[in-house]
Design a protein around this motif. Sequence first.
Motif, PDB file in Angstrom:
ATOM      1  N   SER A 186       4.041  -8.650   9.113  1.00  0.00           N
ATOM      2  CA  SER A 186       3.670  -7.209   8.854  1.00  0.00           C
ATOM      3  C   SER A 186       2.668  -6.585   9.346  1.00  0.00           C
ATOM      4  O   SER A 186       1.495  -7.425   9.440  1.00  0.00           O
ATOM      5  N   GLU A 187       2.489  -5.388   9.472  1.00  0.00           N
ATOM      6  CA  GLU A 187       1.514  -4.847  10.383  1.00  0.00           C
ATOM      7  C   GLU A 187       0.537  -4.752   9.276  1.00  0.00           C
ATOM      8  O   GLU A 187       0.776  -4.033   8.175  1.00  0.00           O
ATOM      9  N   ARG A 188      -0.799  -5.147   9.270  1.00  0.00           N
ATOM     10  CA  ARG A 188      -1.664  -5.147   8.153  1.00  0.00           C
ATOM     11  C   ARG A 188      -3.054  -4.701   8.499  1.00  0.00           C
ATOM     12  O   ARG A 188      -3.561  -5.029   9.594  1.00  0.00           O
TER      13      ARG A 188
ATOM     14  N   ALA B 239      -5.899 -10.916  13.219  1.00  0.00           N
ATOM     15  CA  ALA B 239      -5.357  -9.517  12.274  1.00  0.00           C
ATOM     16  C   ALA B 239      -6.532  -8.403  12.497  1.00  0.00           C
ATOM     17  O   ALA B 239      -7.692  -8.705  12.377  1.00  0.00           O
ATOM     18  N   PRO B 240      -6.396  -7.118  12.456  1.00  0.00           N
ATOM     19  CA  PRO B 240      -7.394  -6.201  12.514  1.00  0.00           C
ATOM     20  C   PRO B 240      -7.936  -5.783  11.205  1.00  0.00           C
ATOM     21  O   PRO B 240      -7.418  -6.023  10.270  1.00  0.00           O
ATOM     22  N   TRP B 241      -9.261  -5.706  11.322  1.00  0.00           N
ATOM     23  CA  TRP B 241     -10.320  -5.555  10.090  1.00  0.00           C
ATOM     24  C   TRP B 241     -11.363  -4.832  10.088  1.00  0.00           C
ATOM     25  O   TRP B 241     -11.674  -4.268  11.289  1.00  0.00           O
TER      26      TRP B 241
ATOM     27  N   PRO C  83       2.150  -0.631   6.754  1.00  0.00           N
ATOM     28  CA  PRO C  83       2.655  -1.589   5.712  1.00  0.00           C
ATOM     29  C   PRO C  83       1.788  -2.252   4.712  1.00  0.00           C
ATOM     30  O   PRO C  83       2.293  -2.337   3.522  1.00  0.00           O
ATOM     31  N   VAL C  84       0.813  -2.823   5.071  1.00  0.00           N
ATOM     32  CA  VAL C  84      -0.007  -3.845   4.149  1.00  0.00           C
ATOM     33  C   VAL C  84      -1.551  -3.115   4.482  1.00  0.00           C
ATOM     34  O   VAL C  84      -1.960  -3.510   5.701  1.00  0.00           O
ATOM     35  N   PHE C  85      -2.257  -2.897   3.349  1.00  0.00           N
ATOM     36  CA  PHE C  85      -3.666  -2.684   3.210  1.00  0.00           C
ATOM     37  C   PHE C  85      -4.329  -3.903   2.446  1.00  0.00           C
ATOM     38  O   PHE C  85      -3.936  -3.733   1.165  1.00  0.00           O
TER      39      PHE C  85
END
Length: 319
Positions: A209-211, A248-250, A52-54
């Motif tokens: 949102s998944e990001r 959050a993943p990074w 969804p969001v990058f």
Amino acid sequence: MTLEGVPGEGDRSRRPSRNADLHSPLRYPGGKRQLVPFFVDLLKLNGQSPLPVFVEPFAGGAAVSLHLLAAGLVDSVVLADLDPLVYAFWHQACFHTEQLVQDIAAANVTLDEWHRLRANPGRTLREKAYACLFLNRTSYSGILQGRAGPIGGQKQQSAYKIDCRFYKDEIIHRLRQIGHLAADGRVAAVRPTSVEVTVEWVESKFANSERLYYFDPPFWEKGERLYRKAFGRTQHESLAALLTAMDAPWVLSYDHHEEIVELYRASVQDGSQGTSDSAGGPRLHKTDLIYCNRHKGRGATELIITNLAQLPSEHVSTA
């Protein structure tokens, strides 16, 4: 109304498809287009495609974001950059595309124009966006920092003149691809904010949102010679503190230096350094990239750090 010789906004023959590729209009020092295959496989491996969001808090040339958008692997992107010229470029490219197209189509690509813009890039977003793109395409290695000279030198005696990278038709095509994506709502925001403020804003707006964040900060070494907004050691340390506290993943990419390795290794859980299957702590990896240096390939080892548990092993090795 369209510019003479420039296809108009209504010309959809080159509108990008979901499988199209999209190169950045900017020639960015340390640009990470070579990491595109890594991110493509990373999203698929972690079941995040389409994502969804990058988010790119250090947008620069935004090569990864643009490819993932055009390929349909992410639904939307957030771009941010603290450099006023780079921010202005992305804002105008996304949301006032035709103004920038007009300015590029009318550009007089000369040494006099280079000196004029270097001395005064302007005050409005439109002026700064044009100055950013012009100086980027006409300066040595795309460097906007004041020490970089024009392509071809001040006497223009080189075989490569100041306009040798200023392909108007191709630049305009890329700008319009970006404009179409933004018009479709796929550029969620372009922000002139620091990394800390950008992360805070994204977390407040997209918490549900998944990001995935991709951090590509200024180089540890020689950053002050490449970027108008370089980092000192304190800023590198602040970034490490921010990332190691994030849920959050990074993914983070750096030029490979022991100082950076040690900065993040202290936070690696259980000394796993990328071998654990549990999520959360930073994991250190490395990969090899080739940068252009006076038309010869120059290899460099890139440090890849992430809090994701799974990385495509064919692209990286343990640091």
